[in-house]
Write a protein that holds these residues in place. Structure first.
Motif, short mmCIF file in Angstrom:
data_model
loop_
_atom_site.label_atom_id
_atom_site.label_comp_id
_atom_site.label_asym_id
_atom_site.label_seq_id
_atom_site.Cartn_x
_atom_site.Cartn_y
_atom_site.Cartn_z
N GLY A 126 20.55 16.41 -17.65
CA GLY A 126 20.16 17.52 -18.51
C GLY A 126 21.06 17.58 -19.73
N ASP A 127 20.50 18.02 -20.85
CA ASP A 127 21.27 18.07 -22.11
C ASP A 127 20.78 19.27 -22.91
N GLN A 128 21.63 20.29 -23.04
CA GLN A 128 21.33 21.48 -23.84
C GLN A 128 22.46 21.68 -24.84
N ARG A 129 22.07 21.85 -26.12
CA ARG A 129 23.08 21.96 -27.17
C ARG A 129 22.75 23.13 -28.08
N ARG A 130 23.81 23.74 -28.58
CA ARG A 130 23.69 24.81 -29.58
C ARG A 130 24.43 24.32 -30.82
N SER A 131 23.65 24.02 -31.84
CA SER A 131 24.22 23.41 -33.03
C SER A 131 24.89 24.47 -33.90
N ALA A 132 26.07 24.17 -34.32
CA ALA A 132 26.84 25.00 -35.26
C ALA A 132 27.98 24.14 -35.76
N GLU A 133 28.73 24.66 -36.70
CA GLU A 133 29.80 23.86 -37.29
C GLU A 133 31.04 23.85 -36.39
N ALA A 134 31.58 25.02 -36.10
CA ALA A 134 32.83 25.07 -35.35
C ALA A 134 32.66 25.60 -33.94
N ASP A 135 31.62 26.39 -33.69
CA ASP A 135 31.45 26.97 -32.36
C ASP A 135 30.26 26.34 -31.64
N ALA A 136 30.00 25.06 -31.88
CA ALA A 136 28.93 24.37 -31.19
C ALA A 136 29.27 24.20 -29.71
N VAL A 137 28.23 24.20 -28.88
CA VAL A 137 28.40 24.05 -27.44
C VAL A 137 27.32 23.11 -26.92
N ALA A 138 27.70 22.18 -26.06
CA ALA A 138 26.76 21.25 -25.43
C ALA A 138 26.92 21.34 -23.92
N GLU A 139 25.80 21.53 -23.22
CA GLU A 139 25.79 21.59 -21.76
C GLU A 139 25.14 20.31 -21.23
N LEU A 140 25.91 19.48 -20.55
CA LEU A 140 25.42 18.21 -20.04
C LEU A 140 25.51 18.20 -18.52
N GLN A 141 24.45 17.74 -17.89
CA GLN A 141 24.45 17.59 -16.43
C GLN A 141 24.51 16.10 -16.11
N LEU A 142 25.59 15.67 -15.48
CA LEU A 142 25.82 14.27 -15.21
C LEU A 142 25.51 13.96 -13.75
N ARG A 143 24.82 12.84 -13.52
CA ARG A 143 24.57 12.33 -12.16
C ARG A 143 25.27 10.98 -12.07
N VAL A 144 26.31 10.92 -11.28
CA VAL A 144 27.13 9.71 -11.14
C VAL A 144 27.25 9.34 -9.67
N PRO A 145 27.49 8.07 -9.35
CA PRO A 145 27.70 7.69 -7.95
C PRO A 145 28.88 8.44 -7.34
N ALA A 146 28.75 8.76 -6.06
CA ALA A 146 29.79 9.56 -5.40
C ALA A 146 31.13 8.85 -5.39
N ALA A 147 31.14 7.53 -5.33
CA ALA A 147 32.40 6.80 -5.30
C ALA A 147 33.17 6.90 -6.61
N LYS A 148 32.47 7.21 -7.72
CA LYS A 148 33.12 7.28 -9.03
C LYS A 148 33.19 8.71 -9.55
N PHE A 149 33.00 9.67 -8.67
CA PHE A 149 32.99 11.08 -9.08
C PHE A 149 34.33 11.49 -9.69
N THR A 150 35.42 11.24 -8.98
CA THR A 150 36.73 11.67 -9.45
C THR A 150 37.12 10.97 -10.74
#
Length: 329
Positions: A126-150
């Motif tokens: 998932g990828d949700q972003r709020r575009s702005a100059e200095a107060d921009a925020v991006a919400e990313l949902q990552l799915r990674v293998p369990a062995a490489k989580f840490t």
């Protein structure tokens, strides 16, 4: 005298010879017995050692080798059967995490996170972003293998200044084992219903068995879907990453103000919020009040005037005559 002396010397010599012969015989017998005992022992040992070799390592060797293993492995095997398997590689663990990182450039950091997840063998869920100059925020949902989580979590934290991190784990081993057992049982029930359906002889039995088979297949599909979901969660961990710009604010509940001023500020905020809600409701009702309230008010005013008008123009009735007073006789 000489003859008697010679006889005594001869008897003494004979006695000594007899004693020496007896001693030599006893010594010979002792030595012979020891040698026979040693050779017998060697022969017995050699026979015992050669017997398994002659039999090609048969039952005697198997018994000799297997008995200690059975005797020594019996108790540990019983102990392993009773104790749960606590090895981490044998358990199904679901890893989930969330973190917030403040970066200078949100878009550049998001691209780096995407590349990092791709190298780890995962993907962006998932990828949700709020575009702005200095107060921009991006919400990313990552799915990674369990062995490489840490490793992925640590690499994302290095992209900027980490503001928060939360890691959660859930052991789904027992649930998966229970699902496996239920799936096996449900498959057996489905096969049983199919066999009965193939031997149905009447329409009523056919319809009933088809309905029962449909219910059992639906239950089996539901169980298999749950297992696939758990397998996906255990194979791929979920990380929710918030990338915030330099001016983005973070809500923190750790610094809670107390005291008179804090209460006053809270009360003022509540008053302003209530007033805002009241004005909002009034603004929403004002058009309706104008549209319906004014005609209703005019109608009530007209009705009130009509009620007062007959009382004002009512005719004046004639005065009642007063009877004359009678004179005394």
């Amino acid at each position: 005298m000489t003859t008697m002396g010679a006889g005594m010397d001869e008897r003494a010599v004979r006695r000594r010879g007899t004693l020496l012969a007896a001693t030599a015989l006893v010594a010979a017998l002792v030595l012979t017995g020891c040698g026979a005992g040693d050779s017998g022992s060697r022969d017995s040992a050699g026979s015992a050692a050669d017997a398994p070799a002659a039999n090609g390592g048969g039952a005697d060797r198997d018994t000799a080798v297997g008995a200690p293993e059975a005797a020594g492995a019996g108790a540990p095997q019983e102990g392993k059967a009773a104790a749960p398997d606590l090895r981490i590689d044998q358990r199904a663990i679901i890893y989930t995490g969330s973190m917030r990182v403040q970066v200078d450039d949100v878009d550049a950091a998001a691209r780096e996170v995407t590349a990092l997840v791709t190298r780890a063998g995962g993907f962006i869920g998932g990828d949700q972003r709020r575009s702005a100059e200095a107060d921009a925020v991006a919400e990313l949902q990552l799915r990674v293998p369990a062995a490489k989580f840490t490793g992925v979590v640590d690499e994302v934290a290095k992209l900027g200044r980490q503001q928060s991190r939360e890691i959660n784990t859930q052991d789904a081993t027992e649930e998966i084992v229970d699902l496996d057992a239920r799936i096996v049982s449900q498959r057996a029930r489905v096969e049983s219903a199919r066999r009965l359906l193939s031997r149905a002889t009447s329409i009523a039995d056919l319809v009933s068995l088809e309905n029962e088979l449909g219910r059992r297949e639906a239950d089996l599909a539901s169980l298999e879907a749950k297992k696939r979901r758990l397998a996906d969660l255990t194979a791929l961990s979920t990380i929710t990453v918030s990338l915030a710009g330099p001016a983005a604010k973070i809500a923190s509940d750790d610094t809670t103000e107390t005291g008179f001023m804090a209460g006053l500020k809270g009360s003022w905020k509540a008053f302003v919020a209530s007033l805002t809600v009241l004005l909002t409701v009034l603004g929403a009702l004002l058009p309706w009040l104008v549209a319906f309230g004014v005609p209703v008010a005019v109608l009530l005013l007209v009705l009130r005037r009509r009620r007062k008008t007959p009382a004002l123009v009512a005719p004046v009735s004639a005065p009642t005559p007063v009877p004359a007073a009678r004179s005394a006789p």
